[in-house]
Design a protein around this motif. Structure first.
Motif, PDB file in Angstrom:
ATOM      1  N   GLU A 253      -1.947   0.476  -9.015  1.00  0.00           N
ATOM      2  CA  GLU A 253      -1.619  -0.197  -7.751  1.00  0.00           C
ATOM      3  C   GLU A 253      -0.588   0.609  -6.960  1.00  0.00           C
ATOM      4  N   LEU A 254       0.353   1.244  -7.681  1.00  0.00           N
ATOM      5  CA  LEU A 254       1.367   2.063  -7.029  1.00  0.00           C
ATOM      6  C   LEU A 254       0.733   3.281  -6.364  1.00  0.00           C
ATOM      7  N   ARG A 255      -0.173   3.934  -7.090  1.00  0.00           N
ATOM      8  CA  ARG A 255      -0.836   5.108  -6.518  1.00  0.00           C
ATOM      9  C   ARG A 255      -1.725   4.724  -5.328  1.00  0.00           C
ATOM     10  N   GLU A 256      -2.363   3.565  -5.408  1.00  0.00           N
ATOM     11  CA  GLU A 256      -3.178   3.110  -4.283  1.00  0.00           C
ATOM     12  C   GLU A 256      -2.308   2.869  -3.056  1.00  0.00           C
ATOM     13  N   ALA A 257      -1.157   2.221  -3.265  1.00  0.00           N
ATOM     14  CA  ALA A 257      -0.245   1.955  -2.150  1.00  0.00           C
ATOM     15  C   ALA A 257       0.265   3.252  -1.549  1.00  0.00           C
ATOM     16  N   ALA A 258       0.583   4.228  -2.409  1.00  0.00           N
ATOM     17  CA  ALA A 258       1.047   5.525  -1.925  1.00  0.00           C
ATOM     18  C   ALA A 258      -0.016   6.189  -1.061  1.00  0.00           C
ATOM     19  N   ARG A 259      -1.257   6.165  -1.543  1.00  0.00           N
ATOM     20  CA  ARG A 259      -2.358   6.787  -0.793  1.00  0.00           C
ATOM     21  C   ARG A 259      -2.530   6.116   0.565  1.00  0.00           C
ATOM     22  N   LEU A 260      -2.457   4.788   0.601  1.00  0.00           N
ATOM     23  CA  LEU A 260      -2.630   4.056   1.852  1.00  0.00           C
ATOM     24  C   LEU A 260      -1.520   4.348   2.851  1.00  0.00           C
ATOM     25  N   GLU A 261      -0.353   4.751   2.331  1.00  0.00           N
ATOM     26  CA  GLU A 261       0.774   5.073   3.208  1.00  0.00           C
ATOM     27  C   GLU A 261       0.950   6.575   3.421  1.00  0.00           C
ATOM     28  N   GLY A 262      -0.037   7.360   2.981  1.00  0.00           N
ATOM     29  CA  GLY A 262      -0.007   8.794   3.217  1.00  0.00           C
ATOM     30  C   GLY A 262       0.922   9.559   2.303  1.00  0.00           C
ATOM     31  N   CYS A 263       1.223   9.002   1.121  1.00  0.00           N
ATOM     32  CA  CYS A 263       2.097   9.669   0.158  1.00  0.00           C
ATOM     33  C   CYS A 263       1.298  10.067  -1.082  1.00  0.00           C
ATOM     34  N   SER A 264       1.833  11.016  -1.834  1.00  0.00           N
ATOM     35  CA  SER A 264       1.184  11.468  -3.072  1.00  0.00           C
ATOM     36  C   SER A 264       2.233  11.542  -4.178  1.00  0.00           C
ATOM     37  N   ILE A 265       1.968  10.863  -5.286  1.00  0.00           N
ATOM     38  CA  ILE A 265       2.919  10.813  -6.393  1.00  0.00           C
ATOM     39  C   ILE A 265       2.597  11.914  -7.395  1.00  0.00           C
ATOM     40  N   SER A 266       3.603  12.720  -7.727  1.00  0.00           N
ATOM     41  CA  SER A 266       3.393  13.825  -8.666  1.00  0.00           C
ATOM     42  C   SER A 266       3.696  13.431 -10.102  1.00  0.00           C
ATOM     43  N   LYS A 267       4.573  12.447 -10.292  1.00  0.00           N
ATOM     44  CA  LYS A 267       4.973  12.095 -11.656  1.00  0.00           C
ATOM     45  C   LYS A 267       5.423  10.632 -11.717  1.00  0.00           C
ATOM     46  N   ILE A 268       4.993   9.918 -12.762  1.00  0.00           N
ATOM     47  CA  ILE A 268       5.447   8.555 -13.030  1.00  0.00           C
ATOM     48  C   ILE A 268       5.929   8.493 -14.474  1.00  0.00           C
ATOM     49  N   LEU A 269       7.160   8.082 -14.679  1.00  0.00           N
ATOM     50  CA  LEU A 269       7.739   7.950 -16.009  1.00  0.00           C
ATOM     51  C   LEU A 269       8.153   6.508 -16.257  1.00  0.00           C
ATOM     52  N   ARG A 270       7.919   6.033 -17.470  1.00  0.00           N
ATOM     53  CA  ARG A 270       8.377   4.687 -17.806  1.00  0.00           C
ATOM     54  C   ARG A 270       9.902   4.650 -17.907  1.00  0.00           C
ATOM     55  N   SER A 271      10.471   5.696 -18.496  1.00  0.00           N
ATOM     56  CA  SER A 271      11.912   5.775 -18.707  1.00  0.00           C
ATOM     57  C   SER A 271      12.402   7.170 -18.348  1.00  0.00           C
TER      58      SER A 271
END
Length: 281
Positions: A253-271
């Motif tokens: 859901e986070l990556r979808e929201a980023a895409r819809l707002e024109g952003c691209s996530i390179s890394k997601i960490l739990r901690s």
């Protein structure tokens, strides 16, 4: 007695993770309840340190202590540094930093980037590889904190009790919490740490993502995060990293929201802890 070791702490509103490093190897990982000097008085923090941390450390006496935590602005960091220095006197070198610098070091190391925290609360910054050069203030869950677990819980409860979700969801939620409407309202408005309570609804929300309206609430929450906390930096070419339990478990859901707002996530960490261990090794 172990003395030539480094102790790293990563503290949020809900829990604090502690990691002992000996010769660049992790030798012990422990947890205590969250430590936030902005919300908690000295005596509460002192109790957590003496009753939860020290018994688990045993005979370990760190040579260096690096504490990264929410609520650690300059004034509060000084208070916390004093408490930690009393527990671990010289020659232990005690350093207290805010959690945002911890996220930046964990996500970006010594490179430039945009670092974000998505957990019970949120934060974000523009990082030049050494220091934070710009920060959009998160403002907390009442005035801001878009994308956080607390705001997600708030928006979900709003949808439940204003009738935007099927009545069966309300029944399941109240059964899950063993609370009725009046008790939930009382818990939010009359008891401390309402942000923790609201964020604690995240697993329940996650289990109902198959319902389009629920998923829409989640994606909308994240879109607001990018609009109000990331896009203002105007640095679309820099790597964008996100750390935190909300980011990790709502990855899609986070990556979808980023895409819809024109952003691209390179890394997601739990901690941030693995990245901090690497940074301090």
């Amino acid at each position: 007695m172990q003395t030539n070791v480094t102790l790293i702490a990563d503290s949020g509103s809900t829990k604090t993770d502690w990691c002992v490093i000996d010769q660049n190897n992790v030798t012990l990982e422990i947890s205590t309840q969250g430590i936030n000097p902005f919300h908690q008085p000295e005596d509460i923090i002192s109790d957590i340190l003496s009753k939860e941390l020290l018994p688990q450390l045993g005979d370990i006496v760190p040579q260096e202590l690096h504490f990264y935590g929410s609520g650690c602005n300059i004034e509060n960091a000084e208070m916390l540094c004093g408490l930690l220095s009393a527990l671990f006197p010289e020659p232990c070198q005690v350093n207290v930093y805010n959690d945002l610098l911890g996220a930046a070091r964990a996500l970006c190391g010594t490179s430039s980037g945009i670092a974000c925290i998505l957990g019970t609360g949120v934060n974000s910054c523009l990082y030049d590889g050494t220091r934070i050069v710009k920060n959009v203030p998160p403002l907390g869950y009442i005035l801001g904190d878009e994308g956080s677990g607390a705001v997600l819980g708030k928006n979900f409860l709003n949808a439940v009790y204003k009738g935007f979700l099927p009545h069966v969801i309300r029944q399941q939620l109240e059964e899950h919490l063993s609370m009725n409407y009046q008790q939930i309202i009382s818990r939010v408005y009359r008891k401390p740490m309402a942000n923790r309570f609201l964020a604690s609804l995240a697993p329940f929300i996650h289990s109902h993502l198959h319902i389009p309206v629920v998923r829409g609430i989640v994606v909308s929450n994240f879109r607001e995060f990018f609009r109000r906390n990331v896009i203002p930096y105007g640095s679309h070419t820099l790597p964008l990293g996100v750390v935190g339990s909300i980011a990790f478990f709502f990855n899609d859901e986070l990556r979808e929201a980023a895409r819809l707002e024109g952003c691209s996530i390179s890394k997601i960490l739990r901690s941030p802890m693995p990245g901090l261990v690497e940074y301090h090794s």
